[in-house]
Write a protein that holds these residues in place. Sequence first.
Motif, PDB file in Angstrom:
ATOM      1  N   PHE A 292      25.759  49.588 113.823  1.00 29.13           N
ATOM      2  CA  PHE A 292      25.999  48.195 114.188  1.00 29.13           C
ATOM      3  C   PHE A 292      24.755  47.458 114.663  1.00 29.13           C
ATOM      4  N   VAL A 293      23.662  48.168 114.926  1.00 28.02           N
ATOM      5  CA  VAL A 293      22.537  47.542 115.610  1.00 28.02           C
ATOM      6  C   VAL A 293      21.936  46.383 114.822  1.00 28.02           C
ATOM      7  N   GLY A 294      21.811  46.555 113.508  1.00 28.85           N
ATOM      8  CA  GLY A 294      21.180  45.508 112.706  1.00 28.85           C
ATOM      9  C   GLY A 294      21.980  44.230 112.695  1.00 28.85           C
ATOM     10  N   VAL A 295      23.237  44.328 112.259  1.00 29.40           N
ATOM     11  CA  VAL A 295      24.078  43.139 112.185  1.00 29.40           C
ATOM     12  C   VAL A 295      24.403  42.612 113.587  1.00 29.40           C
ATOM     13  N   GLY A 296      24.507  43.530 114.556  1.00 30.25           N
ATOM     14  CA  GLY A 296      24.829  43.120 115.919  1.00 30.25           C
ATOM     15  C   GLY A 296      23.762  42.243 116.535  1.00 30.25           C
ATOM     16  N   LYS A 297      22.485  42.590 116.304  1.00 32.69           N
ATOM     17  CA  LYS A 297      21.409  41.781 116.877  1.00 32.69           C
ATOM     18  C   LYS A 297      21.322  40.416 116.194  1.00 32.69           C
ATOM     19  N   LYS A 298      21.734  40.358 114.925  1.00 34.75           N
ATOM     20  CA  LYS A 298      21.773  39.060 114.252  1.00 34.75           C
ATOM     21  C   LYS A 298      22.907  38.195 114.809  1.00 34.75           C
ATOM     22  N   ILE A 299      24.024  38.847 115.135  1.00 34.09           N
ATOM     23  CA  ILE A 299      25.127  38.121 115.775  1.00 34.09           C
ATOM     24  C   ILE A 299      24.682  37.572 117.124  1.00 34.09           C
ATOM     25  N   VAL A 300      23.987  38.408 117.889  1.00 32.27           N
ATOM     26  CA  VAL A 300      23.480  37.972 119.191  1.00 32.27           C
ATOM     27  C   VAL A 300      22.565  36.772 119.032  1.00 32.27           C
ATOM     28  N   ASP A 301      21.746  36.797 117.992  1.00 29.22           N
ATOM     29  CA  ASP A 301      20.835  35.686 117.747  1.00 29.22           C
ATOM     30  C   ASP A 301      21.602  34.394 117.500  1.00 29.22           C
ATOM     31  N   GLU A 302      22.730  34.480 116.801  1.00 31.98           N
ATOM     32  CA  GLU A 302      23.543  33.300 116.545  1.00 31.98           C
ATOM     33  C   GLU A 302      24.215  32.786 117.816  1.00 31.98           C
TER      34      GLU A 302
ATOM     35  N   VAL B 187      32.493  46.054 108.330  1.00 26.90           N
ATOM     36  CA  VAL B 187      32.828  44.955 107.423  1.00 26.90           C
ATOM     37  C   VAL B 187      33.198  43.708 108.215  1.00 26.90           C
ATOM     38  N   GLU B 188      34.020  43.892 109.271  1.00 25.89           N
ATOM     39  CA  GLU B 188      34.408  42.751 110.100  1.00 25.89           C
ATOM     40  C   GLU B 188      33.194  42.169 110.833  1.00 25.89           C
ATOM     41  N   TRP B 189      32.246  43.029 111.219  1.00 24.05           N
ATOM     42  CA  TRP B 189      31.041  42.540 111.891  1.00 24.05           C
ATOM     43  C   TRP B 189      30.220  41.664 110.947  1.00 24.05           C
ATOM     44  N   LYS B 190      30.088  42.114 109.702  1.00 18.81           N
ATOM     45  CA  LYS B 190      29.322  41.322 108.738  1.00 18.81           C
ATOM     46  C   LYS B 190      30.036  40.003 108.428  1.00 18.81           C
ATOM     47  N   SER B 191      31.359  40.062 108.366  1.00 18.50           N
ATOM     48  CA  SER B 191      32.134  38.845 108.138  1.00 18.50           C
ATOM     49  C   SER B 191      31.953  37.872 109.296  1.00 18.50           C
ATOM     50  N   ALA B 192      31.924  38.403 110.507  1.00 19.20           N
ATOM     51  CA  ALA B 192      31.730  37.561 111.683  1.00 19.20           C
ATOM     52  C   ALA B 192      30.365  36.884 111.635  1.00 19.20           C
ATOM     53  N   LEU B 193      29.326  37.634 111.235  1.00 18.60           N
ATOM     54  CA  LEU B 193      27.998  37.045 111.132  1.00 18.60           C
ATOM     55  C   LEU B 193      27.988  35.910 110.114  1.00 18.60           C
ATOM     56  N   TRP B 194      28.657  36.129 108.987  1.00 18.02           N
ATOM     57  CA  TRP B 194      28.712  35.091 107.953  1.00 18.02           C
ATOM     58  C   TRP B 194      29.390  33.825 108.496  1.00 18.02           C
ATOM     59  N   ARG B 195      30.469  34.008 109.223  1.00 18.42           N
ATOM     60  CA  ARG B 195      31.186  32.866 109.780  1.00 18.42           C
ATOM     61  C   ARG B 195      30.322  32.100 110.774  1.00 18.42           C
ATOM     62  N   LEU B 196      29.597  32.837 111.606  1.00 13.37           N
ATOM     63  CA  LEU B 196      28.771  32.182 112.619  1.00 13.37           C
ATOM     64  C   LEU B 196      27.662  31.356 111.985  1.00 13.37           C
ATOM     65  N   ARG B 197      27.238  31.767 110.802  1.00 18.68           N
ATOM     66  CA  ARG B 197      26.132  31.076 110.143  1.00 18.68           C
ATOM     67  C   ARG B 197      26.577  29.832 109.374  1.00 18.68           C
ATOM     68  N   GLN B 198      27.891  29.677 109.214  1.00 17.60           N
ATOM     69  CA  GLN B 198      28.381  28.497 108.512  1.00 17.60           C
ATOM     70  C   GLN B 198      28.163  27.270 109.386  1.00 17.60           C
ATOM     71  N   SER B 199      27.816  26.183 108.750  1.00 14.58           N
ATOM     72  CA  SER B 199      27.518  24.966 109.503  1.00 14.58           C
ATOM     73  C   SER B 199      28.804  24.382 110.087  1.00 14.58           C
ATOM     74  N   LEU B 200      28.654  23.753 111.241  1.00 13.82           N
ATOM     75  CA  LEU B 200      29.751  23.059 111.894  1.00 13.82           C
ATOM     76  C   LEU B 200      29.608  21.556 111.674  1.00 13.82           C
ATOM     77  N   PRO B 201      30.656  20.770 111.884  1.00 13.31           N
ATOM     78  CA  PRO B 201      30.567  19.327 111.698  1.00 13.31           C
ATOM     79  C   PRO B 201      29.415  18.713 112.491  1.00 13.31           C
ATOM     80  N   LEU B 202      28.859  17.619 111.972  1.00 12.72           N
ATOM     81  CA  LEU B 202      27.674  17.020 112.558  1.00 12.72           C
ATOM     82  C   LEU B 202      27.942  16.352 113.898  1.00 12.72           C
ATOM     83  N   ASP B 203      29.223  16.129 114.266  1.00 13.21           N
ATOM     84  CA  ASP B 203      29.502  15.434 115.518  1.00 13.21           C
ATOM     85  C   ASP B 203      29.370  16.342 116.731  1.00 13.21           C
TER      86      ASP B 203
END
Length: 1013
Positions: free
Chosen positions: A175-185, A206-222
């Motif tokens: 988990f260390v690789g994907v986990g540290k990227k999650i922490v960065d987000e 798999v769920e960790w990688k999915s979580a990272l992908w979700r965190l990287r998705q852009s949120l509304p500009l407001d």
Amino acid sequence: MDFKPRASIFDSLFKAIKDGKNKMVGLYGIGGSGKTTLAIEVGKKAEGLKLFDKAVMVVVSRPLNVRNIQEEIKGKVGLKFEENTESTIAPKLLTELKSMKILIILDDVWSDLDLQQIGIPMNENCHVLLTTRRRDVCVHMDCEEIFELPLLIEEEAWDLLKMHANITHDSLNEFVGVGKKIVDECKGLPIAIVTVGRALRGKGIVEWKSALWRLRQSLPLDIDESSRGPYACLKLSYDYLPTSLAKQLFLLCSMFPEDHQIHKEDLIRFAKGTLKFEGNIVYTMEDARREISVSINSLLDSCLLMYTDKQASVKMHDLVRDVALWIAREQHQAILVDNDAVSKTLAENGSLKETKVISLWNLEGNFPQSNQLQCPTLEVLLLHPEGFIEDLGGTEALKILVLVTSSFQWERLGWHRQIGWSLRQSIVSSLINLHTLCFRGIALGDISFLGQLKGLEILDLRGSQFGELPIGIVDMKKLKLLDVFGCEIENSPLEVIGRCKQLEELYFWDEKFAVSENFSLSRLKRYVIYDTTSMTFTMSIPMNPNPPLLEYFDAHCIEELRALCIQGFEVSVSNSSMKDLILGANCLWLDNCRWDLNDINFEIKHLAISCCVEKRFIADNLSTNSLQTGQVFSHLISLRLRKMNSLERVFQDSSVTCSLPMLQELFLERCPELGTCIFTHATVTSLPKLRKLKIDCCNKLKWLFSYSLAFQCPSLEELRIWGCPKLERLTDEEEAQGDFLLHQRESLQNYPYGNQTVVTTADSSHHSRNQKLWTPFLSLKYVHISNSGMKGSMFEVHQVRGTESIEARDEPLTLNSELCSLYLSDLEELEYIWKGPTQSVSLHRLESVELWICPKLRNIFTLAIVTSLPELKTLEVYSCEELEEIFWEESLENLSSSSNVCFPKLKNIEIWGSHKIKRVFSYSVASHHCPSLERLGISDCSELERVVDEEAARDVDWRLPLLKLKELNLRWLPKLREIFGRALLDCPQHVSIFRKQSNITFSSTCRFFDNKY
């Protein structure tokens, strides 16, 4: 949040508080960064190190509510006064707080505060720590030191994620690789890391990688750039909630104000009507409570809700609340929580067509919308405490209508607001989908329209005022919950209620209307039915307007609550439905009833019995056997017996032997025939959880427990006794002399709960035997005994027979008492408070001693106890005529040259009517052992000659005594000749001396200590 405060900022902040020079310290940082947690930790440490008498946290939040802040400070400090408006409370609060050394933590401050308006003084005793998201608030508040709480660095953030995701060392590499990227987000924000960690606990890679992908998705500009990371993290936690119900409940929680303590009962009642439960199952109230409880626990586990200091309440972090409001808006189910948001939406769209909830707290006037709302999707409308929308047209989807003056509470609301509002027929017709109607604390008048709301399932009129309960509710077949608790009703509602056979939950208490033995509601699963028409409750707080046992109800918020208070029943001849209610109750008060144990729920938790004049025993040989009684009382938490004129004992000796393993509180009041003791060791073998024992007017009681049983009360913290003239001692002294437990030395090692009362020294080269001392009740924190016949000593230390004498030991023995407050009054036969080898007793927590009318008391503290009082702050002695010395001088004189200070925190001494005292202090005590004394009052001590004796003040290390004394009151002291004969001191801030004949000479400048040397 469960993370360790960053060491450097914690140390700097604590140093700024500890320094004493900074009256105002500010801590700022982004929402969710841990400011509140850090402030709490600083407050705990400051209070633990006794830098302050109290460290009090108050949530400020927005909109600013000065009255709430004042009330919270009052409650946490323990102040009580009659003033009840902001302007009158403030000066009173200022005066009271000026005399305390206090740290006030103002949490979540959004704008400049006028501390004087609140009642917070800025003097040498009062220090303020404020937390805020904005640095300019700290500047405008004139904080002397300002600290920014930085976000977590990468290592701290990774450690926090691992802890909350429960990542073990074995699985770390995966988990260390994907986990540290999650922490960065997560951008170093603790609340984001915690919620993401909880969401990913137990999940695979798999769920960790999915979580990272979700965190990287852009949120509304407001959404502000700095908030996008936290919002995405919290949204992820929301996405990972296990059920749709939990997600819906999470959004609903945002309808409450920032930092609001949300009572779970409010959540249940409001959620039941608007949340969509799974499947097409028809949920009973019991089912709904269970499922909503599971969802609340899921939100707590995910850190999307937080625990509070109240068992029945939860709260939502303000950043989490912002995210919930944003999610609701994104899902086109907007939750509008202030007037501005409603007005803005109306101005932009002309309607509120995508609004699901309008929740307006702290309204100061009518909602500014007189036309039809045009809210086709509105399901929840809540207004507090003022205002109402004049026209409810256009709200056909409305399911929850709430008009309240307070959140849910069991205490009497105390006032009503007259709204003078009546429903036009057209409005009633628009409420066809209404599920829950809540009018709380409102003067309603005519409520006959209720009968037309055929779809209503929950009707909450708690604390309101109206003429009568309309007969039409009988035909409301869907009605499951009716709450008329604490209402003021002109005509009895009981006949109407008794015909509502569809009810599953009922909450009724009215002091005017008696419940009859024929009252019948067979389907009730949860109920509070209280008949207190002819009862008074002196065992609770004096003049308490609330009925008994209310303090236990919140513990049953989610689980089943079945509370019943009835009067004048003969249970055996009651109808079957009433018998079922009595037998099912887990909180039961029987007043002037005829009953036996077979009528009581075997799993009862709270039992109160009063005015059952024929009862000699609660459990006797005829009605029970030991197995039955053990079952009945095995779950009992509190037992109250009141006005039981024939009660000789709780249990008849041969009827039962049980341990009462869950009993925490035992109150006995006005039981004039109660015999020698409450329980014998033959009937009750232990009371392992007993915390409170209160006894009032039990005229024949000679002692509380057998000596053996006293040692089986390791948790007893509070003892209050009043009006027991034959009570000679706390335990059976004769039994203590012959108690087998004190003779069988080999059995002491394994004696149950012995770690509370047994001290064993290690073997030494000089002695082959262990030392053992015994004294019961070491766990006591508060002792209040008055108007009783206590003889000899209050507490006695026993040495086990056959062991060495205490004097023969090499290593010290210590029995640590937890006593904090001691109040003794009108004990005319008491000679000693402590007796025995008391050099082994430490009163290291004792803060207050008050002694009134103990004419035979010879001393207060023994030779050794006087050296173990580091926390003593107040000592008051009134009419103790045999008392010759306040302090045991022999021991203190030997300590005068050492570094030991016996009373480092003693601030106040008051002595009145002690006619054998010739002096208050020796020089050694005044100069060395009372460095903090601020107030000294001495009155009506006919033999007092001097305050400080100079005889011992001839050593080389001479120092000025009582340097911090601010107030000296001397009254009616006919033999007083001098206060102190050597030092020339400036007068304290306040001096008053009243004498018929003054033989004291002091100068006109108020310097009254003669300089003879």
